[in-house]
Scaffold this motif. Structure first.
Motif, PDB file in Angstrom:
ATOM      1  N   CYS A 114       0.851  -1.186   0.000  1.00 12.59           N
ATOM      2  CA  CYS A 114       0.000   0.000   0.000  1.00 12.59           C
ATOM      3  C   CYS A 114       0.888   1.239   0.000  1.00 12.59           C
ATOM      4  O   CYS A 114       1.761   1.374   0.864  1.00 12.59           O
ATOM      5  CB  CYS A 114      -0.904  -0.013   1.232  1.00 12.59           C
ATOM      6  N   PRO A 115       0.707   2.166  -0.935  1.00 12.16           N
ATOM      7  CA  PRO A 115       1.553   3.361  -0.987  1.00 12.16           C
ATOM      8  C   PRO A 115       1.251   4.359   0.128  1.00 12.16           C
ATOM      9  O   PRO A 115       2.039   5.267   0.370  1.00 12.16           O
ATOM     10  CB  PRO A 115       1.219   3.963  -2.360  1.00 12.16           C
ATOM     11  N   ASN A 116       0.110   4.175   0.801  1.00 12.14           N
ATOM     12  CA  ASN A 116      -0.270   5.113   1.863  1.00 12.14           C
ATOM     13  C   ASN A 116       0.235   4.659   3.233  1.00 12.14           C
ATOM     14  O   ASN A 116       0.951   5.398   3.910  1.00 12.14           O
ATOM     15  CB  ASN A 116      -1.791   5.269   1.888  1.00 12.14           C
ATOM     16  N   CYS A 117      -0.105   3.426   3.616  1.00 12.54           N
ATOM     17  CA  CYS A 117       0.343   2.938   4.933  1.00 12.54           C
ATOM     18  C   CYS A 117       1.603   2.081   4.844  1.00 12.54           C
ATOM     19  O   CYS A 117       2.140   1.660   5.870  1.00 12.54           O
ATOM     20  CB  CYS A 117      -0.779   2.168   5.622  1.00 12.54           C
ATOM     21  N   LEU A 118       2.074   1.803   3.615  1.00 15.21           N
ATOM     22  CA  LEU A 118       3.327   1.092   3.340  1.00 15.21           C
ATOM     23  C   LEU A 118       3.323  -0.373   3.810  1.00 15.21           C
ATOM     24  O   LEU A 118       4.368  -1.013   3.846  1.00 15.21           O
ATOM     25  CB  LEU A 118       4.519   1.827   3.970  1.00 15.21           C
ATOM     26  N   GLY A 119       2.172  -0.901   4.167  1.00 11.71           N
ATOM     27  CA  GLY A 119       2.091  -2.296   4.570  1.00 11.71           C
ATOM     28  C   GLY A 119       2.236  -3.231   3.382  1.00 11.71           C
ATOM     29  O   GLY A 119       1.739  -2.945   2.289  1.00 11.71           O
ATOM     30  N   ILE A 120       2.925  -4.349   3.589  1.00 13.76           N
ATOM     31  CA  ILE A 120       3.152  -5.342   2.534  1.00 13.76           C
ATOM     32  C   ILE A 120       2.266  -6.558   2.779  1.00 13.76           C
ATOM     33  O   ILE A 120       2.202  -7.082   3.887  1.00 13.76           O
ATOM     34  CB  ILE A 120       4.624  -5.767   2.481  1.00 13.76           C
ATOM     35  N   HIS A 121       1.597  -6.996   1.727  1.00 13.68           N
ATOM     36  CA  HIS A 121       0.761  -8.202   1.786  1.00 13.68           C
ATOM     37  C   HIS A 121       1.359  -9.236   0.845  1.00 13.68           C
ATOM     38  O   HIS A 121       1.576  -8.968  -0.337  1.00 13.68           O
ATOM     39  CB  HIS A 121      -0.677  -7.877   1.361  1.00 13.68           C
ATOM     40  N   ILE A 122       1.626 -10.440   1.368  1.00 16.83           N
ATOM     41  CA  ILE A 122       2.167 -11.536   0.553  1.00 16.83           C
ATOM     42  C   ILE A 122       1.029 -12.464   0.171  1.00 16.83           C
ATOM     43  O   ILE A 122       0.328 -12.994   1.033  1.00 16.83           O
ATOM     44  CB  ILE A 122       3.257 -12.304   1.313  1.00 16.83           C
TER      45      ILE A 122
END
Length: 241
Positions: A114-122
């Motif tokens: 996510c470019p807003n919260c920078l969280g990565i989802h695999i």
């Protein structure tokens, strides 16, 4: 009263998780009524076919990677569109069984950020194949199986396979016997000038083979079988019980 409204300026652009704000000028065509008001601009709306992914978590689907790409990904927390990132950005988040499963081709993995919260989802894409099985220890598709013939099946008896399961990640090993059904009995018949026929049968109650026939030239008939039999010059049968 007939009024018209005209957008004056946008004070705040709407985003995926917040409303915007604009100034609208209103005029009356009948009197001297005029006013400027602030209005909310609705936030951006994800498309109807969007897939929502939780940042800093994982998901697993039994579908091809190409079909999943056709659907946009959005962040569950802030609604922003997520972008596909390179392998180097998420490989360090994988477990050893996941890395092994990816190497042998039982799964494919992609990372979305996510470019807003920078969280990565695999996201894990499971291969539609009967070649791979889940390891009870690793909890991943890291097991492959081989079959070894132990005994061939015949019409009289069943055969046996040996199913050997091995994990490519840990020391899990299992051998399991599997029964091969008996072959179907073969029935055959032949004919000659004496119109004779033969048959054979094998079943759970035993087996039998024999022949019957008649001869038109001598006017005699007879039968013989594997149970024992005889013959006579005229007509009849002989047997040994």
């Amino acid at each position: 009263m007939v009024k018209t409204r005209k957008l004056e300026t946008i004070l705040k652009e709407p985003t995926w998780n917040q409303e915007g704000e604009q100034v609208v000028h209103k005029d009356c065509h009948c009197c001297d009524y005029q006013e400027q008001v602030k209005e909310a601009i609705p936030g951006l709306t994800p498309p109807a076919n969007a897939i929502f992914l939780k940042p800093n978590e994982r998901s697993r689907v039994s579908r091809s990677l190409s079909s999943d790409f056709n659907q946009p990904k959005h962040c569950t927390d802030c609604q922003y569109p997520m972008r596909l990132i390179g392998n180097n950005d998420w490989q360090s988040h994988l477990t050893r069984p996941q890395k092994v499963a990816q190497t042998i081709g039982s799964i494919q993995l992609k990372g979305w950020q996510c470019p807003n919260c920078l969280g990565i989802h695999i996201r894990t894409y499971v291969a539609v194949s009967s070649k791979f099985y889940q390891c009870p220890h690793c909890q991943e598709l890291t097991v492959t199986r081989t079959k070894k013939m132990v005994k061939q099946a015949t019409t009289n008896s069943t055969g046996k396979w040996l199913i050997i399961s091995d994990c490519h990640c840990c020391d899990y090993h299992q051998e399991k016997a599997e029964t091969i059904p008996r072959l179907r009995p073969v029935y055959s018949s032949t004919s000659s000038s004496s119109r004779s026929s033969s048959s054979s049968y094998s079943g759970s109650y035993g087996s039998y083979s024999g022949s019957t026939g008649s001869s038109g030239s001598s006017g005699s008939s007879g039968s013989s079988g594997s149970f024992g039999g005889g013959s006579s010059g005229g007509g009849g049968c002989g047997g040994d019980f």
